[in-house]
Each structure stands twice: as structure tokens, then as C-alpha cells.
Design an enzyme around this catalytic site. Structure first.
Site, PDB file in Angstrom:
ATOM      1  N   LYS A  64       0.746  -1.228  -0.034  1.00 39.26           N
ATOM      2  CA  LYS A  64      -0.018   0.040  -0.044  1.00 39.26           C
ATOM      3  C   LYS A  64       0.806   1.084   0.017  1.00 39.26           C
ATOM      4  O   LYS A  64       0.734   2.105  -0.727  1.00 39.26           O
ATOM      5  CB  LYS A  64      -0.848  -0.017   1.102  1.00 39.26           C
ATOM      6  CG  LYS A  64      -2.011  -1.027   1.250  1.00 39.26           C
ATOM      7  CD  LYS A  64      -2.646  -1.147   2.389  1.00 39.26           C
ATOM      8  CE  LYS A  64      -3.960  -2.594   2.154  1.00 39.26           C
ATOM      9  NZ  LYS A  64      -4.751  -2.902   3.425  1.00 39.26           N
ATOM     10  N   GLN A 108      -4.995  -1.632   9.745  1.00 39.77           N
ATOM     11  CA  GLN A 108      -4.553  -3.013   9.253  1.00 39.77           C
ATOM     12  C   GLN A 108      -5.344  -4.028  10.233  1.00 39.77           C
ATOM     13  O   GLN A 108      -4.877  -4.014  11.181  1.00 39.77           O
ATOM     14  CB  GLN A 108      -3.422  -3.253   8.842  1.00 39.77           C
ATOM     15  CG  GLN A 108      -3.055  -4.420   7.942  1.00 39.77           C
ATOM     16  CD  GLN A 108      -3.502  -4.248   6.712  1.00 39.77           C
ATOM     17  OE1 GLN A 108      -3.843  -3.274   5.904  1.00 39.77           O
ATOM     18  NE2 GLN A 108      -3.725  -5.460   6.076  1.00 39.77           N
ATOM     19  N   ASP A 131     -11.099   2.450   4.098  1.00 43.98           N
ATOM     20  CA  ASP A 131     -11.553   0.992   3.895  1.00 43.98           C
ATOM     21  C   ASP A 131     -12.959   0.512   3.868  1.00 43.98           C
ATOM     22  O   ASP A 131     -13.265  -0.532   3.450  1.00 43.98           O
ATOM     23  CB  ASP A 131     -11.224   0.282   5.368  1.00 43.98           C
ATOM     24  CG  ASP A 131      -9.964  -0.593   4.982  1.00 43.98           C
ATOM     25  OD1 ASP A 131      -9.590  -1.030   3.958  1.00 43.98           O
ATOM     26  OD2 ASP A 131      -9.110  -0.806   6.252  1.00 43.98           O
TER      27      ASP A 131
HETATM   28  N1  GUN Z   1      -6.622  -7.366   6.240  1.00 42.75           N
HETATM   29  C1  GUN Z   1      -6.924  -7.610   4.960  1.00 42.75           C
HETATM   30  N2  GUN Z   1      -7.622  -7.189   4.062  1.00 42.75           N
HETATM   31  C2  GUN Z   1      -7.579  -5.817   4.576  1.00 42.75           C
HETATM   32  C3  GUN Z   1      -8.140  -4.628   4.380  1.00 42.75           C
HETATM   33  O1  GUN Z   1      -8.779  -4.499   2.981  1.00 42.75           O
HETATM   34  N3  GUN Z   1      -7.952  -3.530   5.060  1.00 42.75           N
HETATM   35  C4  GUN Z   1      -7.667  -3.683   6.273  1.00 42.75           C
HETATM   36  N4  GUN Z   1      -7.691  -2.573   6.988  1.00 42.75           N
HETATM   37  N5  GUN Z   1      -7.129  -4.883   6.879  1.00 42.75           N
HETATM   38  C5  GUN Z   1      -7.141  -5.801   5.939  1.00 42.75           C
END
Ligand code: GUN
Length: 297
Positions: A64, A108, A131
Site C-alpha cells: 500500500k 490494518q 477501507d
Molecule cells: N486485512 C486484510 N484485508 C484488509 C483490508 O482490506 N483492510 C484492512 N484494514 N485490513 C485488512
């Protein structure tokens, strides 16, 4: 006169499956975002909070960060130790909520067991929830209203749209009922007039259901769960799985054998994963626009 031959048995040639190239599509989206960002007077700001050192999370957030910086975003990674308490995290979220340079933030997941993801995510301002996990954003998704959508399901819908895969009247079988993927993708498919069946760990005779599917979305985190004999000829198969096998990442779908029967399939890696990141960046820009609109009211 030309002789004609009649073959003693019918020969059917299996058409090669279309590879749904999420990597290429994501690159195109990031390139467009970079151009858009260049034309702005301010960089979109994205903050990511991680707690602990989960190796998969470190890898995903690294991706990211690279994509965000590459597209010209202001990117902040707030790293907290495994034993961080809720008050500390809530106070960080509060700071980011107020920070004018930050337009979107994510925490996350998964979080360490002692932390409530609901409590933490509820604290993110709805307009900064890049998100799309905040209950108000999920409620808007449920109601079919304009919403900041969770990145992975949004990325899947974008792939289906890009490859002109028809959804209306089709039977979509979703395997997995997570809040991050399974539940939201089921609603998004429903909005596009698919008939949706949701399967999960307690589903009796999973194969009987997947064999009826025109579209399969596998999002359970079980390596190679979906086998060739579970897939109807010509089905479209979307693999959300990212399972570690040795030093390789493999999907929830046994790709090599399923691509022999599917009409289209996402690879792992290079399918849904890169799209999730591209959609997160897109969401951050949307958050920025929403905040601009709110500030001029
Ligand atoms: N863990 C796995 N996929 C995601 C996601 O799309 N966002 C977040 N915040 N955590 C994750």
C-alpha cells in the site's frame, strides 16, 4: 468433388479461460490516479495504522505504501507495538481525524486479540474511512446508497465490469462470510441483480452449490479449496485467497485445474490483490472530495 468426413465421435475443444488480469487493471487505475493527483493543489493523504508485526500485514501495508507514494499520495505509516492498548490507538485515530493532511485512514486487520476491531473502527470519522469498514459506510452499502466501499469487494466488481462479465440473473456463489469481503461482495452482486448464495464453514455440501454457480467468489483463506469438480463449465471464478505455502502465495482456488473448466479466472497473485490496493487509493481520493464538499457547506 471434395470429400466430407464424419467423425465417429464429437470433439469438443475446451476454450482457454480468460485470465482476469487484476495487476494490469490496477496499474492502469493507479496511473490515472497519479495524473489526477498531479492536477491537484494538495496531495491526498493516507494513514495506515498497524499493531504488532504480523508478517502478512507488514507485506500488505508495504504494498500500500509503495503504491500510494508511487501515485503521488502523502503516505503515513503509524506502527504500534503488539501490546498497545485501546486508549493509545483511539487517541491516535482522534489525531488523524483532526489532521488536515490526512484524508483517509485504515487500521490494518487483524488486530491483536486484546483489541476490539469494532471499537477501533467506530472511532474513525466516516468521511476518512478509506477501507469502508465504518458501520455507517457499510449501512450505505447495504442500502444501495453512494458509499465508500470496502476495497477488496470494490476491486472485484471493477474486474467484473472491466471484463464485461454479465451479472443480472446470474447465480453467484460467495464462499466466506467475512465483514471485509464475503458480506459486502454479496450485497454488491445483489445490487447488480445477481442471485446470490452465501456459503461458509457450516454449509452442507458446498460442491453441490458451487457446481450451480455462474460466478464463484472464493474468500475463505483455505488453500486450493475450490477444485475442478466443484466448478461448472464456463463459470467465472474470482479468487480472493492469499495463503502461504512455503515461500509461495496460493489462492483458495486450485488455479491450474480450475482454469480448464472456467471461462474466466483471477490468478493469485496478480488478480484481486493489486485491485484492493488501487481501490484503497481511489477511496482516499473520494474521502478527500467528500471532505472538501463538507467544508464548503
Ligand atoms: N486485512 C486484510 N484485508 C484488509 C483490508 O482490506 N483492510 C484492512 N484494514 N485490513 C485488512
Amino acid at each position: 468433388m471434395q470429400k466430407s468426413y464424419i467423425l465417429p465421435f464429437p470433439i469438443t475443444y475446451a476454450m482457454a479461460a480468460t485470465i482476469l488480469d487484476g495487476k494490469a487493471l490496477a496499474r492502469e487505475i493507479r496511473d490515472n490516479l497519479r495524473k489526477q493527483v498531479k492536477s491537484l493543489t494538495e496531495k491526498p493523504g493516507l494513514a495506515v495504522i498497524t499493531v504488532g508485526n504480523d508478517p502478512a500485514s507488514q507485506l500488505y501495508v508495504g504494498g500500500k505504501e509503495k503504491a500510494g507514494i508511487g501515485a503521488g499520495y502523502h503516505f503515513v505509516w503509524k506502527k504500534y507495538k503488539e501490546d498497545t492498548d485501546e486508549i493509545t490507538l483511539l487517541s491516535e485515530i482522534d489525531k488523524l481525524n483532526q489532521d488536515k493532511k490526512i484524508h483517509g485512514m485504515i487500521v490494518q486487520l487483524p488486530l491483536p486479540k486484546h483489541l476490539s476491531p469494532f471499537l477501533i473502527i467506530d472511532a474513525i470519522r466516516q468521511e476518512k474511512d478509506a477501507d469502508g469498514f465504518h458501520p455507517l459506510n457499510l449501512a450505505n452499502l447495504f442500502l444501495g446508497r453512494d458509499a465508500i466501499l470496502p476495497a477488496t469487494p470494490k476491486g472485484i466488481m471493477r474486474i467484473l465490469e472491466h471484463y464485461n462479465i454479465p451479472l443480472a440473473g446470474k447465480h453467484a456463489v460467495v464462499i466466506g462470510r467475512s465483514n471485509i469481503v464475503g458480506k459486502p461482495i454479496a450485497f454488491l452482486l445483489l445490487q447488480k441483480d445477481a442471485t446470490v448464495t452465501m456459503c461458509h464453514s457450516m454449509t452442507a455440501d458446498l460442491a453441490a452449490l458451487t457446481r450451480q454457480a455462474d460466478i464463484i467468489v472464493a474468500a475463505v483463506g483455505k488453500a486450493w479449496l475450490v477444485k475442478k469438480d466443484m466448478v461448472k463449465q464456463g463459470a467465472v471464478v474470482i479468487d480472493v485467497g492469499m495463503n502461504k505455502k512455503g515461500d509461495k502465495i496460493i489462492g483458495d482456488v486450485a488455479y491450474d485445474e480450475v482454469k480448464e473448466v472456467a471461462s474466466a479466472i483471477t490468478p493469485v497473485p496478480g488478480g484481486v490483490g493489486p485491485m484492493t490496493i488501487a481501490m484503497l487509493l481511489e477511496n482516499t481520493l473520494k474521502c478527500m472530495e467528500v471532505q472538501k464538499k463538507l467544508s464548503t457547506r
